[in-house]
Design a protein around this motif. Structure first.
Motif, PDB file in Angstrom:
ATOM      1  N   THR A 155     156.637  29.923  40.410  1.00  0.00           N
ATOM      2  CA  THR A 155     155.369  30.652  40.230  1.00  0.00           C
ATOM      3  C   THR A 155     154.659  30.873  41.579  1.00  0.00           C
ATOM      4  O   THR A 155     154.288  32.010  41.906  1.00  0.00           O
ATOM      5  CB  THR A 155     154.463  29.920  39.213  1.00  0.00           C
TER       6      THR A 155
ATOM      7  N   ARG B  18     144.648  22.542  40.536  1.00  0.00           N
ATOM      8  CA  ARG B  18     145.356  21.705  41.508  1.00  0.00           C
ATOM      9  C   ARG B  18     146.538  20.994  40.856  1.00  0.00           C
ATOM     10  O   ARG B  18     146.830  19.840  41.161  1.00  0.00           O
ATOM     11  CB  ARG B  18     144.411  20.696  42.151  1.00  0.00           C
ATOM     12  N   SER B  19     147.203  21.686  39.917  1.00  0.00           N
ATOM     13  CA  SER B  19     148.363  21.058  39.283  1.00  0.00           C
ATOM     14  C   SER B  19     149.534  21.034  40.253  1.00  0.00           C
ATOM     15  O   SER B  19     149.584  21.815  41.220  1.00  0.00           O
ATOM     16  CB  SER B  19     148.757  21.822  38.011  1.00  0.00           C
TER      17      SER B  19
ATOM     18  N   HIS C  96     138.534  22.804  41.511  1.00  0.00           N
ATOM     19  CA  HIS C  96     139.040  22.102  40.322  1.00  0.00           C
ATOM     20  C   HIS C  96     137.885  21.832  39.379  1.00  0.00           C
ATOM     21  O   HIS C  96     136.763  22.327  39.605  1.00  0.00           O
ATOM     22  CB  HIS C  96     139.743  20.810  40.768  1.00  0.00           C
ATOM     23  N   SER C  97     138.142  21.022  38.355  1.00  0.00           N
ATOM     24  CA  SER C  97     137.131  20.851  37.311  1.00  0.00           C
ATOM     25  C   SER C  97     135.892  20.104  37.805  1.00  0.00           C
ATOM     26  O   SER C  97     134.848  20.151  37.167  1.00  0.00           O
ATOM     27  CB  SER C  97     137.725  20.130  36.098  1.00  0.00           C
TER      28      SER C  97
ATOM     29  N   ILE D 216     144.090  27.896  35.654  1.00  0.00           N
ATOM     30  CA  ILE D 216     143.326  26.889  34.927  1.00  0.00           C
ATOM     31  C   ILE D 216     143.849  26.712  33.499  1.00  0.00           C
ATOM     32  O   ILE D 216     144.018  25.605  33.011  1.00  0.00           O
ATOM     33  CB  ILE D 216     141.821  27.289  34.824  1.00  0.00           C
ATOM     34  N   GLY D 217     144.055  27.841  32.815  1.00  0.00           N
ATOM     35  CA  GLY D 217     144.446  27.768  31.415  1.00  0.00           C
ATOM     36  C   GLY D 217     143.254  27.896  30.483  1.00  0.00           C
ATOM     37  O   GLY D 217     143.217  27.262  29.437  1.00  0.00           O
ATOM     38  N   LYS D 218     142.267  28.739  30.889  1.00  0.00           N
ATOM     39  CA  LYS D 218     141.089  28.974  30.026  1.00  0.00           C
ATOM     40  C   LYS D 218     140.850  30.482  29.926  1.00  0.00           C
ATOM     41  O   LYS D 218     140.538  31.125  30.947  1.00  0.00           O
ATOM     42  CB  LYS D 218     139.858  28.286  30.611  1.00  0.00           C
TER      43      LYS D 218
ATOM     44  N   PHE E 224     137.971  32.894  31.858  1.00  0.00           N
ATOM     45  CA  PHE E 224     137.069  31.952  32.540  1.00  0.00           C
ATOM     46  C   PHE E 224     136.388  32.584  33.769  1.00  0.00           C
ATOM     47  O   PHE E 224     135.208  32.353  34.028  1.00  0.00           O
ATOM     48  CB  PHE E 224     137.884  30.723  32.971  1.00  0.00           C
TER      49      PHE E 224
ATOM     50  N   VAL F 275     146.979  33.517  37.053  1.00  0.00           N
ATOM     51  CA  VAL F 275     148.191  32.792  36.647  1.00  0.00           C
ATOM     52  C   VAL F 275     148.122  32.374  35.179  1.00  0.00           C
ATOM     53  O   VAL F 275     149.129  32.148  34.530  1.00  0.00           O
ATOM     54  CB  VAL F 275     148.406  31.535  37.529  1.00  0.00           C
ATOM     55  N   GLY F 276     146.941  32.285  34.640  1.00  0.00           N
ATOM     56  CA  GLY F 276     146.750  31.743  33.293  1.00  0.00           C
ATOM     57  C   GLY F 276     147.531  32.475  32.216  1.00  0.00           C
ATOM     58  O   GLY F 276     147.689  33.702  32.269  1.00  0.00           O
ATOM     59  N   VAL F 277     148.025  31.720  31.278  1.00  0.00           N
ATOM     60  CA  VAL F 277     148.658  32.300  30.080  1.00  0.00           C
ATOM     61  C   VAL F 277     147.983  31.655  28.874  1.00  0.00           C
ATOM     62  O   VAL F 277     148.154  30.457  28.636  1.00  0.00           O
ATOM     63  CB  VAL F 277     150.178  32.022  30.044  1.00  0.00           C
TER      64      VAL F 277
ATOM     65  N   THR G 272     157.653  34.904  38.008  1.00  0.00           N
ATOM     66  CA  THR G 272     158.121  33.518  37.947  1.00  0.00           C
ATOM     67  C   THR G 272     159.608  33.498  37.559  1.00  0.00           C
ATOM     68  O   THR G 272     160.428  32.812  38.182  1.00  0.00           O
ATOM     69  CB  THR G 272     157.286  32.725  36.920  1.00  0.00           C
TER      70      THR G 272
HETATM   71  P1  NAP Z   1     146.996  22.233  34.330  1.00  0.00           P
HETATM   72  O1  NAP Z   1     148.023  21.281  34.815  1.00  0.00           O
HETATM   73  O2  NAP Z   1     146.326  22.001  33.031  1.00  0.00           O
HETATM   74  O3  NAP Z   1     145.896  22.345  35.477  1.00  0.00           O
HETATM   75  C1  NAP Z   1     144.709  23.034  35.264  1.00  0.00           C
HETATM   76  C2  NAP Z   1     143.858  22.963  36.486  1.00  0.00           C
HETATM   77  O4  NAP Z   1     142.677  23.693  36.219  1.00  0.00           O
HETATM   78  C3  NAP Z   1     143.450  21.528  36.852  1.00  0.00           C
HETATM   79  O5  NAP Z   1     143.612  21.324  38.227  1.00  0.00           O
HETATM   80  C4  NAP Z   1     141.978  21.478  36.443  1.00  0.00           C
HETATM   81  O6  NAP Z   1     141.182  20.672  37.293  1.00  0.00           O
HETATM   82  C5  NAP Z   1     141.563  22.911  36.618  1.00  0.00           C
HETATM   83  N1  NAP Z   1     140.428  23.228  35.764  1.00  0.00           N
HETATM   84  C6  NAP Z   1     140.327  23.034  34.432  1.00  0.00           C
HETATM   85  N2  NAP Z   1     139.094  23.405  34.011  1.00  0.00           N
HETATM   86  C7  NAP Z   1     138.420  23.823  35.096  1.00  0.00           C
HETATM   87  C8  NAP Z   1     137.119  24.311  35.299  1.00  0.00           C
HETATM   88  N3  NAP Z   1     136.246  24.426  34.299  1.00  0.00           N
HETATM   89  N4  NAP Z   1     136.753  24.649  36.555  1.00  0.00           N
HETATM   90  C9  NAP Z   1     137.614  24.530  37.585  1.00  0.00           C
HETATM   91  N5  NAP Z   1     138.887  24.058  37.451  1.00  0.00           N
HETATM   92  C10 NAP Z   1     139.262  23.717  36.210  1.00  0.00           C
HETATM   93  O7  NAP Z   1     147.588  23.714  34.225  1.00  0.00           O
HETATM   94  P2  NAP Z   1     148.786  24.436  35.057  1.00  0.00           P
HETATM   95  O8  NAP Z   1     150.071  23.889  34.611  1.00  0.00           O
HETATM   96  O9  NAP Z   1     148.467  24.483  36.497  1.00  0.00           O
HETATM   97  O10 NAP Z   1     148.659  25.900  34.453  1.00  0.00           O
HETATM   98  C11 NAP Z   1     147.478  26.676  34.576  1.00  0.00           C
HETATM   99  C12 NAP Z   1     147.637  27.941  33.787  1.00  0.00           C
HETATM  100  O11 NAP Z   1     148.711  28.697  34.336  1.00  0.00           O
HETATM  101  C13 NAP Z   1     148.002  27.743  32.312  1.00  0.00           C
HETATM  102  O12 NAP Z   1     147.402  28.774  31.555  1.00  0.00           O
HETATM  103  C14 NAP Z   1     149.502  27.916  32.287  1.00  0.00           C
HETATM  104  O13 NAP Z   1     149.986  28.343  31.027  1.00  0.00           O
HETATM  105  C15 NAP Z   1     149.673  28.985  33.327  1.00  0.00           C
HETATM  106  N6  NAP Z   1     150.987  29.035  33.970  1.00  0.00           N
HETATM  107  C16 NAP Z   1     151.544  30.254  34.088  1.00  0.00           C
HETATM  108  C17 NAP Z   1     152.764  30.379  34.704  1.00  0.00           C
HETATM  109  C18 NAP Z   1     153.354  31.730  34.834  1.00  0.00           C
HETATM  110  O14 NAP Z   1     154.520  31.867  35.156  1.00  0.00           O
HETATM  111  N7  NAP Z   1     152.600  32.795  34.630  1.00  0.00           N
HETATM  112  C19 NAP Z   1     153.427  29.264  35.203  1.00  0.00           C
HETATM  113  C20 NAP Z   1     152.817  28.023  35.084  1.00  0.00           C
HETATM  114  C21 NAP Z   1     151.580  27.918  34.477  1.00  0.00           C
HETATM  115  P3  NAP Z   1     141.344  19.061  37.400  1.00  0.00           P
HETATM  116  O15 NAP Z   1     142.523  18.854  38.304  1.00  0.00           O
HETATM  117  O16 NAP Z   1     140.069  18.618  38.005  1.00  0.00           O
HETATM  118  O17 NAP Z   1     141.570  18.553  36.009  1.00  0.00           O
END
Ligand code: NAP
Length: 286
Positions: A139, A164-165, A187-188, A207-209, A212, A227-229, A265
């Motif tokens: 990604t 920051r995942s 981040h959150s 983020i995954g929201k 947002f 990036v979110g899905v 990706t």
């Molecule tokens: P994740 O592991 O759940 O990480 C989410 C990140 O968002 C965490 O670092 C979290 O902060 C931060 N966050 C959550 N709420 C927030 C807020 N209100 N304000 C600021 N930051 C916030 O998710 P991920 O695996 O990285 O995936 C993120 C999104 O990308 C998802 O929708 C996933 O489906 C998508 N994705 C898409 C692809 C693609 O190929 N298109 C690939 C991978 C993932 P904290 O660290 O402080 O908790």
């Protein structure tokens, strides 16, 4: 300008298909990707199907191994070890997320780093942060390709990554840093996020929201990568983390969901499989 990951990935896959077509004569076979799917989560099934389809387009051999959700962890690890030893296999991918009784970290570290097409193995991650040769995670790699294809100059820009995942936020930030952007990771717990994101000339949101990121969080002319899905709670349709309709008029370039980062990706997964194949054929270190 909307950056179509669908179009860019189609172009890159066609180039790879041309490259792979020469492999049987040169190396006696084509690259082989093995994808393991545990359980039958609909999103995971759809991702795995997408990977098989892309492999077909590129001319890569794809084997999908399906295992029940209650497979014991030890059995899954044994399967991975067998594939590590199998000389006909170049890439191994275990579709995430896994059922709770299976430790993801254990699975990731069991995949040989030379066959780790996802770029998640701790040795690949360490190599990335040490600027050593490695398999780049798909990604983040796709995001940099999209920015470059859209003509976005990264060097010297202020980039903000929200998230920051280990699989998206952190490696995207590192790749942007390697391209000489000045990077902030939000981040959150970030205080007053909009004041941070408004500084961004390049804004990556992972983020995954749904929806947002609103228009007031984006500066005029920013490049926005979503990036979110997610599923839109009202319509049930796929959507990103960015309120596309509101942000698109302000952005210089923006990626849509679906059809943006997702296809790129999978495209980079194909590229990584070819890279692992060539590394093994030519005895190059990863
Ligand atoms: P994740 O592991 O759940 O990480 C989410 C990140 O968002 C965490 O670092 C979290 O902060 C931060 N966050 C959550 N709420 C927030 C807020 N209100 N304000 C600021 N930051 C916030 O998710 P991920 O695996 O990285 O995936 C993120 C999104 O990308 C998802 O929708 C996933 O489906 C998508 N994705 C898409 C692809 C693609 O190929 N298109 C690939 C991978 C993932 P904290 O660290 O402080 O908790």
């Amino acid at each position: 300008m909307i950056i179509s990951g669908k179009e860019l990935s189609a172009k890159l896959k066609a180039e790879m298909a041309h490259q792979v077509a020469a492999f049987p004569q040169k190396y006696g076979r084509v690259p082989h990707l093995v994808v393991i799917l545990v359980g039958d989560d609909p999103a995971s099934v759809s991702y795995v199907t997408g990977k098989a389809k892309a492999s077909e387009v590129v001319g890569i051999r794809n084997t999908t191994i399906r295992k029940p959700a209650d497979i014991p962890e030890a059995e899954l690890l044994d399967l991975i070890r067998q594939l590590n030893e199998d000389d006909t296999v170049d890439g191994i991918l275990v579709q995430l997320p896994l059922p709770e009784h299976i430790r993801e970290a254990k699975v990731i570290e069991t995949i040989s780093e030379a066959k780790d097409v996802d770029g998640f193995h701790p040795l690949n991650v360490a190599a990335l942060w040490q600027k050593q040769p490695c398999v780049l995670p798909c990604t983040p790699k796709g995001i940099i390709k999209m920015l470059k294809a859209a003509g976005v100059e990264i060097k010297g820009k202020r980039a903000v990554v929200i998230g920051r995942s280990n699989i998206v936020g952190l490696p995207v930030a590192k790749l942007l840093l390697d391209e000489n952007a000045t990077v902030t990771i939000a981040h959150s717990k970030t205080v007053d996020l909009p004041s941070v994101t408004r500084q961004a000339e390049i804004l990556v949101v992972a983020i995954g929201k749904p929806g947002f990121v609103t228009a007031d969080m984006v500066s005029e002319g920013a490049a926005v990568i979503d990036v979110g899905v997610n599923r839109n709670p009202a319509t049930g349709k796929l959507c990103g983390d960015v309120d596309f309709a509101a942000v698109e008029p302000k952005a210089s370039v923006i990626t849509p969901v679906p059809g943006g980062v997702g296809p790129m990706t999978i495209c980079c997964l194909m590229e990584n499989t070819i890279e692992c194949f060539l590394n093994r054929q030519e005895n190059r270190l990863v």
